[in-house]
Design a protein around this motif. Structure first.
Motif, PDB file in Angstrom:
ATOM      1  N   MET A 260       0.834  -1.191   0.000  1.00 37.64           N
ATOM      2  CA  MET A 260       0.000   0.000   0.000  1.00 37.64           C
ATOM      3  C   MET A 260       0.875   1.250   0.000  1.00 37.64           C
ATOM      4  O   MET A 260       1.673   1.462   0.926  1.00 37.64           O
ATOM      5  CB  MET A 260      -0.910   0.020   1.228  1.00 37.64           C
ATOM      6  CG  MET A 260      -2.124  -0.896   1.142  1.00 37.64           C
ATOM      7  SD  MET A 260      -3.386  -0.314  -0.012  1.00 37.64           S
ATOM      8  CE  MET A 260      -3.047  -1.344  -1.442  1.00 37.64           C
ATOM      9  N   ASP A 261       0.733   2.053  -1.032  1.00 39.90           N
ATOM     10  CA  ASP A 261       1.451   3.321  -1.136  1.00 39.90           C
ATOM     11  C   ASP A 261       0.596   4.395  -0.472  1.00 39.90           C
ATOM     12  O   ASP A 261      -0.358   4.906  -1.056  1.00 39.90           O
ATOM     13  CB  ASP A 261       1.701   3.648  -2.612  1.00 39.90           C
ATOM     14  CG  ASP A 261       2.379   4.993  -2.812  1.00 39.90           C
ATOM     15  OD1 ASP A 261       2.526   5.749  -1.822  1.00 39.90           O
ATOM     16  OD2 ASP A 261       2.737   5.315  -3.966  1.00 39.90           O
ATOM     17  N   GLU A 262       0.964   4.734   0.764  1.00 38.87           N
ATOM     18  CA  GLU A 262       0.255   5.770   1.509  1.00 38.87           C
ATOM     19  C   GLU A 262       1.112   7.026   1.668  1.00 38.87           C
ATOM     20  O   GLU A 262       0.969   7.779   2.635  1.00 38.87           O
ATOM     21  CB  GLU A 262      -0.167   5.229   2.881  1.00 38.87           C
ATOM     22  CG  GLU A 262      -1.146   4.074   2.810  1.00 38.87           C
ATOM     23  CD  GLU A 262      -2.151   4.081   3.946  1.00 38.87           C
ATOM     24  OE1 GLU A 262      -2.297   5.135   4.600  1.00 38.87           O
ATOM     25  OE2 GLU A 262      -2.786   3.039   4.159  1.00 38.87           O
ATOM     26  N   VAL A 263       1.994   7.238   0.716  1.00 40.13           N
ATOM     27  CA  VAL A 263       2.884   8.401   0.771  1.00 40.13           C
ATOM     28  C   VAL A 263       2.089   9.693   0.895  1.00 40.13           C
ATOM     29  O   VAL A 263       2.423  10.580   1.679  1.00 40.13           O
ATOM     30  CB  VAL A 263       3.796   8.417  -0.472  1.00 40.13           C
ATOM     31  CG1 VAL A 263       4.482   9.768  -0.629  1.00 40.13           C
ATOM     32  CG2 VAL A 263       4.842   7.315  -0.374  1.00 40.13           C
ATOM     33  N   MET A 264       1.005   9.808   0.135  1.00 37.58           N
ATOM     34  CA  MET A 264       0.219  11.042   0.155  1.00 37.58           C
ATOM     35  C   MET A 264      -0.933  10.988   1.153  1.00 37.58           C
ATOM     36  O   MET A 264      -1.281  12.001   1.750  1.00 37.58           O
ATOM     37  CB  MET A 264      -0.314  11.341  -1.247  1.00 37.58           C
ATOM     38  CG  MET A 264      -1.069  12.644  -1.371  1.00 37.58           C
ATOM     39  SD  MET A 264      -1.353  13.178  -3.085  1.00 37.58           S
ATOM     40  CE  MET A 264       0.093  14.205  -3.354  1.00 37.58           C
ATOM     41  N   VAL A 265      -1.523   9.815   1.365  1.00 35.80           N
ATOM     42  CA  VAL A 265      -2.761   9.754   2.150  1.00 35.80           C
ATOM     43  C   VAL A 265      -2.573   9.223   3.564  1.00 35.80           C
ATOM     44  O   VAL A 265      -3.536   9.193   4.344  1.00 35.80           O
ATOM     45  CB  VAL A 265      -3.817   8.901   1.421  1.00 35.80           C
ATOM     46  CG1 VAL A 265      -4.206   9.553   0.117  1.00 35.80           C
ATOM     47  CG2 VAL A 265      -3.325   7.470   1.184  1.00 35.80           C
ATOM     48  N   GLY A 266      -1.371   8.794   3.924  1.00 38.25           N
ATOM     49  CA  GLY A 266      -1.139   8.264   5.261  1.00 38.25           C
ATOM     50  C   GLY A 266      -0.951   9.342   6.306  1.00 38.25           C
ATOM     51  O   GLY A 266      -1.043  10.537   6.042  1.00 38.25           O
ATOM     52  N   CYS A 267      -0.699   8.905   7.536  1.00 41.65           N
ATOM     53  CA  CYS A 267      -0.365   9.784   8.662  1.00 41.65           C
ATOM     54  C   CYS A 267      -1.494  10.740   9.034  1.00 41.65           C
ATOM     55  O   CYS A 267      -1.257  11.892   9.395  1.00 41.65           O
ATOM     56  CB  CYS A 267       0.927  10.548   8.377  1.00 41.65           C
ATOM     57  SG  CYS A 267       2.306   9.480   7.926  1.00 41.65           S
ATOM     58  N   GLY A 268      -2.728  10.252   8.913  1.00 36.26           N
ATOM     59  CA  GLY A 268      -3.870  11.025   9.387  1.00 36.26           C
ATOM     60  C   GLY A 268      -4.592  11.837   8.345  1.00 36.26           C
ATOM     61  O   GLY A 268      -5.653  12.401   8.633  1.00 36.26           O
ATOM     62  N   ARG A 269      -4.083  11.921   7.153  1.00 38.96           N
ATOM     63  CA  ARG A 269      -4.637  12.805   6.131  1.00 38.96           C
ATOM     64  C   ARG A 269      -6.121  12.534   5.855  1.00 38.96           C
ATOM     65  O   ARG A 269      -6.897  13.456   5.621  1.00 38.96           O
ATOM     66  CB  ARG A 269      -3.802  12.646   4.843  1.00 38.96           C
ATOM     67  CG  ARG A 269      -4.337  13.323   3.599  1.00 38.96           C
ATOM     68  CD  ARG A 269      -4.577  14.792   3.729  1.00 38.96           C
ATOM     69  NE  ARG A 269      -3.402  15.560   4.115  1.00 38.96           N
ATOM     70  CZ  ARG A 269      -3.435  16.842   4.457  1.00 38.96           C
ATOM     71  NH1 ARG A 269      -4.612  17.472   4.489  1.00 38.96           N
ATOM     72  NH2 ARG A 269      -2.344  17.485   4.802  1.00 38.96           N
ATOM     73  N   THR A 270      -6.545  11.270   5.878  1.00 40.48           N
ATOM     74  CA  THR A 270      -7.929  10.938   5.539  1.00 40.48           C
ATOM     75  C   THR A 270      -8.803  10.681   6.766  1.00 40.48           C
ATOM     76  O   THR A 270      -9.944  10.247   6.637  1.00 40.48           O
ATOM     77  CB  THR A 270      -7.985   9.715   4.607  1.00 40.48           C
ATOM     78  OG1 THR A 270      -7.487   8.567   5.316  1.00 40.48           O
ATOM     79  CG2 THR A 270      -7.153   9.942   3.360  1.00 40.48           C
TER      80      THR A 270
END
Length: 448
Positions: free
Chosen positions: A242-252
């Motif tokens: 899972m590529d969560e580079v942009m959407v990880g770390c609480g973004r969603t």
């Protein structure tokens, strides 16, 4: 103010000089202020004056700024790894710290290959990804990406063992009368078809963004899509990245976007928001099973970068998570996200040139179209997305637009990813300035 020797992103663009930031605001050398509506590139999740994080980095710099990981580990790296594993799915046990998203996905791709070598399956060499995906700009990550515009001029250098299936975008690509669930199953089944085409024991991994970011604009998966994807990966022994580079770390609104869809991947890649832009930091998190194969085999992951687990960067990442926890920012992301969603639908829900509004938390996309009813896009030559960015900037608003939304050539969208520390007034101001921006864009277009 100085000799012009910086190699810029675009040689025909002359950006202002940024001199300071305060909360969700940035200020240039002429005193103009800009509301950050996109976190730069979904990076600055805590805005531009996060004192606790800045203080944590300064404190670490006073202790030790850098030590190569072939000699030392560090307290910030160890503590941050522990914290990330707490948030990760139960099977995740090890964290590999790098400096950016491209390095994280490159690490995952290479680890997938080495894992199968270590367990005696050297025939597994293929990586399957999706069209219109983006996984980074290093050659391995770029090869995995499915955005043809980004890859075209480098095509002779692309890795041939990386192949692509269709993206999952119900609003754009479903057949007439097709339910969201049926569409998701149909597209997910392409993974099994591709595995069988390549050879059912020749595929190492499938990589995808749980919510598609830059290249499609906050596109959510269809209902049941990832349930079927996981079934297929398990059936054929294919690793799920899972590529969560942009959407990880609480973004969603959850720490990992995968949590929304009950995804249990073998590897997760994060970057951008993990250190809030205050230090360059990213990470690849892998399962205990993958790590054990390396540990009990060669013992050495044949990969590495100079700034692995940089102590000051890891101190920033740890402080960011502490800010998210102490200020209950995941709750705040969901609250603000609901207000942003409502505001976007009120302002643009019936707009003749806004075809789709989609997203989660503080991650939203607006797909711009020539005709709302037919979903026909604007001609690529009109550069609608680029013009929107330019006009928004003159209005004192930073947005993240992109062209080629549909196939790398056609289609335009605007991506919004504001800092988690927004107040209600900032949500209202973002929508107000975005409304003015789109009015100007389409007025100019109509007059052309």
């Amino acid at each position: 103010m100085c000799a012009d020797h910086v190699f810029p992103r675009h040689s025909r663009v002359d950006p202002p000089v940024v001199v300071s930031g305060d909360g969700p605001w940035l200020f240039d050398a002429n005193g103009k202020k800009y509301l950050d509506g996109c976190g730069g590139a979904a990076v600055s999740c805590l805005g531009h004056s996060a004192k606790p994080v800045l203080d944590a980095v300064k404190l670490q710099l006073d202790k030790i700024a850098y030590a190569h990981t072939s000699f030392f580990t560090s307290e910030p790296a160890e503590r941050l790894a522990d914290k990330l594993v707490e948030y990760a799915p139960d099977n995740m046990e090890r964290v590999y710290f790098v400096s950016g998203g491209s390095e994280a996905t490159e690490s995952a791709i290479k680890l997938a290959r080495q894992y199968f070598l270590e367990i005696g399956q050297p025939q597994r060499r293929h990586i399957i990804a999706r069209k219109q995906s983006y996984h980074g700009n290093t050659l391995g990550a770029l090869s995995a990406g499915g955005n043809m515009w980004r890859k075209a001029q480098f095509e002779p250098l692309m890795v041939p063992s990386m192949v692509h299936i269709d993206a999952c975008h119900y609003w754009r690509f479903a057949e007439p009368g097709e339910s969201e669930f049926d569409y998701g199953q149909r597209v997910a089944n392409q993974l099994e078809e591709m595995i069988l085409k390549l050879g059912e024991d020749s595929v190492a991994a499938f990589i995808a963004e749980p919510i598609v970011g830059a290249t499609m604009g906050a596109v959510l998966p269809a209902e049941g899509y990832y349930d079927r994807i996981q079934e297929i990966c398990h059936k054929y022994g294919v690793l799920l990245i899972m590529d969560e580079v942009m959407v990880g770390c609480g973004r969603t609104g959850t720490f990992f976007a995968s949590d929304h869809y009950n995804i249990k991947p073998d590897m997760i890649c994060i970057a951008k928001g993990i250190a809030a832009g205050i230090q360059p930091l990213a990470a690849m998190i892998c399962s205990g099973e993958i790590y054990a194969a390396i540990k009990e085999g060669s013992g050495f992951f044949q990969h590495g970068h100079t700034y692995l687990a940089h102590p000051a960067a890891c101190a920033a990442g740890l402080a960011v998570i502490e800010e998210i926890e102490s200020k209950q920012l995941l709750v705040r992301v969901n609250e603000l996200g609901a207000k942003l969603e409502a505001g976007l639908h009120k302002a643009f829900g019936q707009h003749p040139h806004v075809g789709d509004i989609r997203g989660k938390g503080l991650f939203w996309g607006l797909e711009l179209v020539k005709d709302r009813q037919t979903k026909v896009p604007f001609e690529p030559s009109l550069n609608i997305a680029r013009r929107a960015k330019k006009i928004a900037f003159t209005e004192g608003l930073m947005i993240y637009p992109m062209g080629g939304t549909i196939d790398g050539k056609s289609g335009d969208h605007i991506l919004l990813a504001p800092p988690f520390i927004y107040e209600d007034e900032h949500v209202h101001l973002l929508i107000e300035r975005l409304t003015t921006t789109l009015e100007r864009v389409f007025e100019e277009q109509a007059a052309a």
